[in-house]
Motif scaffolding. Sequence first.
Motif, PDB file in Angstrom:
ATOM      1  N   GLN A 110     -11.699 -43.762 -48.158  1.00  0.00           N
ATOM      2  CA  GLN A 110     -10.552 -44.260 -47.385  1.00  0.00           C
ATOM      3  C   GLN A 110      -9.239 -43.724 -47.958  1.00  0.00           C
ATOM      4  N   ASN A 111      -8.203 -43.736 -47.122  1.00  0.00           N
ATOM      5  CA  ASN A 111      -6.877 -43.351 -47.630  1.00  0.00           C
ATOM      6  C   ASN A 111      -5.814 -44.405 -47.340  1.00  0.00           C
ATOM      7  N   GLU A 112      -6.289 -45.624 -47.044  1.00  0.00           N
ATOM      8  CA  GLU A 112      -5.330 -46.728 -46.944  1.00  0.00           C
ATOM      9  C   GLU A 112      -5.984 -48.039 -47.376  1.00  0.00           C
ATOM     10  N   VAL A 113      -5.130 -48.962 -47.887  1.00  0.00           N
ATOM     11  CA  VAL A 113      -5.628 -50.281 -48.305  1.00  0.00           C
ATOM     12  C   VAL A 113      -4.644 -51.344 -47.814  1.00  0.00           C
ATOM     13  N   VAL A 114      -5.172 -52.557 -47.554  1.00  0.00           N
ATOM     14  CA  VAL A 114      -4.273 -53.682 -47.289  1.00  0.00           C
ATOM     15  C   VAL A 114      -4.212 -54.524 -48.551  1.00  0.00           C
ATOM     16  N   LYS A 115      -3.036 -55.086 -48.789  1.00  0.00           N
ATOM     17  CA  LYS A 115      -2.851 -55.840 -50.032  1.00  0.00           C
ATOM     18  C   LYS A 115      -2.413 -57.269 -49.767  1.00  0.00           C
ATOM     19  N   VAL A 116      -2.996 -58.195 -50.504  1.00  0.00           N
ATOM     20  CA  VAL A 116      -2.467 -59.553 -50.561  1.00  0.00           C
ATOM     21  C   VAL A 116      -1.480 -59.555 -51.728  1.00  0.00           C
ATOM     22  N   LYS A 117      -0.382 -60.256 -51.571  1.00  0.00           N
ATOM     23  CA  LYS A 117       0.670 -60.259 -52.586  1.00  0.00           C
ATOM     24  C   LYS A 117       0.099 -60.478 -53.983  1.00  0.00           C
ATOM     25  N   SER A 118       0.510 -59.622 -54.901  1.00  0.00           N
ATOM     26  CA  SER A 118      -0.031 -59.698 -56.259  1.00  0.00           C
ATOM     27  C   SER A 118       1.008 -59.237 -57.267  1.00  0.00           C
ATOM     28  N   MET A 119       1.283 -60.095 -58.242  1.00  0.00           N
ATOM     29  CA  MET A 119       2.256 -59.734 -59.273  1.00  0.00           C
ATOM     30  C   MET A 119       1.700 -58.661 -60.203  1.00  0.00           C
ATOM     31  N   ALA A 120       0.394 -58.739 -60.493  1.00  0.00           N
ATOM     32  CA  ALA A 120      -0.200 -57.778 -61.432  1.00  0.00           C
ATOM     33  C   ALA A 120      -0.092 -56.349 -60.893  1.00  0.00           C
ATOM     34  N   THR A 121      -0.356 -56.166 -59.578  1.00  0.00           N
ATOM     35  CA  THR A 121      -0.280 -54.795 -59.053  1.00  0.00           C
ATOM     36  C   THR A 121       1.168 -54.329 -58.937  1.00  0.00           C
ATOM     37  N   GLN A 122       2.097 -55.284 -58.755  1.00  0.00           N
ATOM     38  CA  GLN A 122       3.525 -54.924 -58.802  1.00  0.00           C
ATOM     39  C   GLN A 122       3.876 -54.470 -60.211  1.00  0.00           C
ATOM     40  N   GLU A 123       3.376 -55.232 -61.182  1.00  0.00           N
ATOM     41  CA  GLU A 123       3.673 -54.958 -62.591  1.00  0.00           C
ATOM     42  C   GLU A 123       3.273 -53.545 -62.982  1.00  0.00           C
ATOM     43  N   ILE A 124       2.121 -53.103 -62.498  1.00  0.00           N
ATOM     44  CA  ILE A 124       1.640 -51.770 -62.909  1.00  0.00           C
ATOM     45  C   ILE A 124       2.100 -50.672 -61.948  1.00  0.00           C
ATOM     46  N   GLY A 125       2.824 -51.040 -60.911  1.00  0.00           N
ATOM     47  CA  GLY A 125       3.304 -50.033 -59.948  1.00  0.00           C
ATOM     48  C   GLY A 125       2.163 -49.394 -59.187  1.00  0.00           C
ATOM     49  N   LEU A 126       1.208 -50.194 -58.758  1.00  0.00           N
ATOM     50  CA  LEU A 126       0.006 -49.649 -58.113  1.00  0.00           C
ATOM     51  C   LEU A 126       0.332 -48.906 -56.813  1.00  0.00           C
ATOM     52  N   ASN A 127       1.222 -49.471 -56.013  1.00  0.00           N
ATOM     53  CA  ASN A 127       1.518 -48.826 -54.722  1.00  0.00           C
ATOM     54  C   ASN A 127       2.005 -47.396 -54.906  1.00  0.00           C
ATOM     55  N   GLU A 128       2.901 -47.225 -55.867  1.00  0.00           N
ATOM     56  CA  GLU A 128       3.449 -45.891 -56.130  1.00  0.00           C
ATOM     57  C   GLU A 128       2.349 -44.958 -56.661  1.00  0.00           C
ATOM     58  N   ALA A 129       1.491 -45.505 -57.525  1.00  0.00           N
ATOM     59  CA  ALA A 129       0.410 -44.698 -58.098  1.00  0.00           C
ATOM     60  C   ALA A 129      -0.572 -44.271 -56.997  1.00  0.00           C
ATOM     61  N   LEU A 130      -0.863 -45.184 -56.064  1.00  0.00           N
ATOM     62  CA  LEU A 130      -1.783 -44.842 -54.974  1.00  0.00           C
ATOM     63  C   LEU A 130      -1.147 -43.809 -54.055  1.00  0.00           C
ATOM     64  N   GLU A 131       0.140 -44.002 -53.796  1.00  0.00           N
ATOM     65  CA  GLU A 131       0.851 -43.070 -52.920  1.00  0.00           C
ATOM     66  C   GLU A 131       0.769 -41.640 -53.479  1.00  0.00           C
ATOM     67  N   ALA A 132       0.896 -41.544 -54.820  1.00  0.00           N
ATOM     68  CA  ALA A 132       0.813 -40.232 -55.464  1.00  0.00           C
ATOM     69  C   ALA A 132      -0.571 -39.605 -55.282  1.00  0.00           C
ATOM     70  N   GLU A 133      -1.576 -40.447 -54.992  1.00  0.00           N
ATOM     71  CA  GLU A 133      -2.949 -39.953 -54.788  1.00  0.00           C
ATOM     72  C   GLU A 133      -3.258 -39.811 -53.295  1.00  0.00           C
ATOM     73  N   GLY A 134      -2.230 -39.990 -52.473  1.00  0.00           N
ATOM     74  CA  GLY A 134      -2.429 -39.857 -51.034  1.00  0.00           C
ATOM     75  C   GLY A 134      -3.017 -41.091 -50.367  1.00  0.00           C
ATOM     76  N   ILE A 135      -2.907 -42.214 -51.020  1.00  0.00           N
ATOM     77  CA  ILE A 135      -3.437 -43.462 -50.450  1.00  0.00           C
ATOM     78  C   ILE A 135      -2.271 -44.387 -50.083  1.00  0.00           C
ATOM     79  N   ALA A 136      -2.245 -44.873 -48.843  1.00  0.00           N
ATOM     80  CA  ALA A 136      -1.177 -45.779 -48.404  1.00  0.00           C
ATOM     81  C   ALA A 136      -1.591 -47.225 -48.677  1.00  0.00           C
ATOM     82  N   ALA A 137      -0.702 -47.974 -49.343  1.00  0.00           N
ATOM     83  CA  ALA A 137      -0.983 -49.385 -49.621  1.00  0.00           C
ATOM     84  C   ALA A 137      -0.049 -50.235 -48.773  1.00  0.00           C
ATOM     85  N   TYR A 138      -0.605 -51.074 -47.904  1.00  0.00           N
ATOM     86  CA  TYR A 138       0.207 -51.908 -47.019  1.00  0.00           C
ATOM     87  C   TYR A 138       0.282 -53.328 -47.532  1.00  0.00           C
ATOM     88  N   GLU A 139       1.497 -53.785 -47.793  1.00  0.00           N
ATOM     89  CA  GLU A 139       1.693 -55.180 -48.196  1.00  0.00           C
ATOM     90  C   GLU A 139       1.579 -56.057 -46.952  1.00  0.00           C
TER      91      GLU A 139
END
Lengths: 236, 479
Positions: free
Chosen positions: B107-136
């Motif tokens: 897959q190249n997209e994910v849906v996200k439930v609000k999460s402080m831990a993934t905000q903390e690690i900057g997951l959305n930006e990291a996924l974007e760099a890998e070509g994966i769209a993360a939708y809040e």
Amino acid sequence: MRVALFVTCVNDAVYPATGIATVRLLERLGVEVDFPAGQTCCGQPQYNTGYRRETEPLVRRTAQAFQGYEYVVTPSGSCAAMVREHYPKFGETALPARTYELTEFLVDVLGVTDVGAFFPHTVTYHPTCHGLRALGLGDRPRRLLEAVKGLELRELPVAEECCGFGGTFAVKNADVSAAMGQDKARNALATGADVLCAVDNSCLMHIGGILRRQDAPQRALHIADILACTEEEPLP
Amino acid sequence: MSGTYLGMPSFPRAARDAVQDVTLRANLRHATHTIRDKRAKAVAELEDWARLREAGKQIKNHTLRHLDRYLEQLEASVTAAGGTVHWAADAAEANRIVADLVKATGQNEVVKVKSMATQEIGLNEALEAEGIAAYETDLAELIVQLGHDRPSHILVPAIHRNRGEIRDIFRKEMGSWGRAAPEGLTEAPADLAEAARLHLREKFLRAKVGVSGANFMVAETGTIVVFESEGNGRMCLTLPETLISVVGIEKVVPTWRDLEVFLQTLPRSSTAERMNPYTSMWTGTADADGPGTFHLVLLDNGRTDSLADEVGRQALRCIRCSACLNVCPVYERAGGHAYGSVYPGPIGAILSPQLRGIQSEIDASLPYASSLCGACYEVCPVAIDIPEVLVHLREKVADQGGKGHRVERAAIKAAGWVLDHPAALAAGEKAAARTRRLHPRTLPGAGPWTAARELPELPAQSFRDWWKKNRTNGKKNRT
């Protein structure tokens, strides 16, 4: 009864009138007051700013200065809180048990709420953070004020919120501190009271400084300055 | 933590703009005062609040003392229930693990439930760099994401926005992320919610991978728990084929029964509700229901370092209710962005410098971003003594030295000498009183102070001098 006055460094250097008022008030109530000259500063600014090592000698000095007194009374909620809350962390446990903030001493030890004062003005009361949360003064200051002849007490909106002084916070975070102080001053002015009063001159220095910068028609006064007033001896 | 926040200016500078932003301050004042008043009422309903608070503190302390044991038990339970556990030492490792897991699904997209831990690690930006769209999918997170903004509150990430601003963001941005906002969208809450619902529904029904955090993890059963208000989280947790949960290691509790305390304290502290509308709990995988694949990524990212600090470790008790933000007068004026971290407010001021260290300008300034008024400690449902930790961290920053602190220590030392010699202090007071007419109204060095306030006028004599003239100990002098 004999008590030691812990006047605090801010009162000593900047607000001697509060110290004098405390002496007059206590003497009027039949208390014999001593002023141990070895006292200087309780170390609160140093401690709160992160200078624990530099605080240590001041803790020792203060404890030494007040040795041998059954009661140590201070017209400062935050200095009383420093002694009570933080001195045990320096291994100093005797002084905290004997240290009283002024209104606490009047109500709890002397057992009076009517101190025979006369102050014909409208007053609003700001419960300072250390008085409110660290010492748990509750309604003691208000009860004392309500018993003052001629005094009309006005409710301060959002009373329990910090005024923004916070010692070195006022310098290190000057913009936020000023914004908090301006909101506090606005709320105090909205009461229309002649006087804003509190148990701590450091908070009053901050709020009062803002009021004077705005040329506001309200004066900041320590509660001791009010409680010391009588018909014969009004505010100096 | 996220690279997004690297290079943030110190707190005082970041706060300066916020303090002058009239709209922002009005938005924050209105929102925080509303929540804090409601919270006080909801808490007052429980007669045993003080005991619940103490119980929460004790459960967390016990768990943190034996964290290794409970984490191993959790791993065994999750594995036995059909899940897979991954251990991530830091943000980079956690992001790598999640990206690889998503790629493995094709897959190249994910849906996200609000999460402080993934905000903390900057997951959305990291996924974007890998070509994966993360939708809040949390409403407030959606507003933040669509607005190319940063969250400014733990629980209400878009607290700094008012309805008009949200309508404008929806109208302008929704179309380029998926379903566009309806024609003529107004700023009525129901219309805004409906626009978000339509926009998000499309994503929920399409998504094959969901990413979540968690409020709690139960060691004995391997159960993961999410509290939420909107139901969007439940969609993310149940509809996708693969679920990846990224959770800080401190979120584990030993037993199912321990949840009874937090089920009462968390909703009341955070949203002033007796019970949160959606509590989702899942244990591994089940053939007939929910995702067929479940991964749990256990995140350290500075937590064990914090655990080693006797005073500071109490911050790990935090259940992210954000009650401390809503009562903090500093947060109210400075806004969440000034804290330079996904954890703003009082808890952020002690958590971020512990998780990230105190080397950067922003992290070294955070322990001072408080007047130590104590309101945060008073409302904390797990009794974290935030002022105590702030002062403790100030000691570390002062010890580290650096910008301003060397000069400050020298000044404090000099003042200390005077204060240890009462005669010198008295002489200084006398000299100051004698020259008081010469004192300027603004003092060099006191610039920030005198910008908004008048300095007090020095009196003609100190109390010490008055006493000498008018009293000897115990006796009035003749005046």
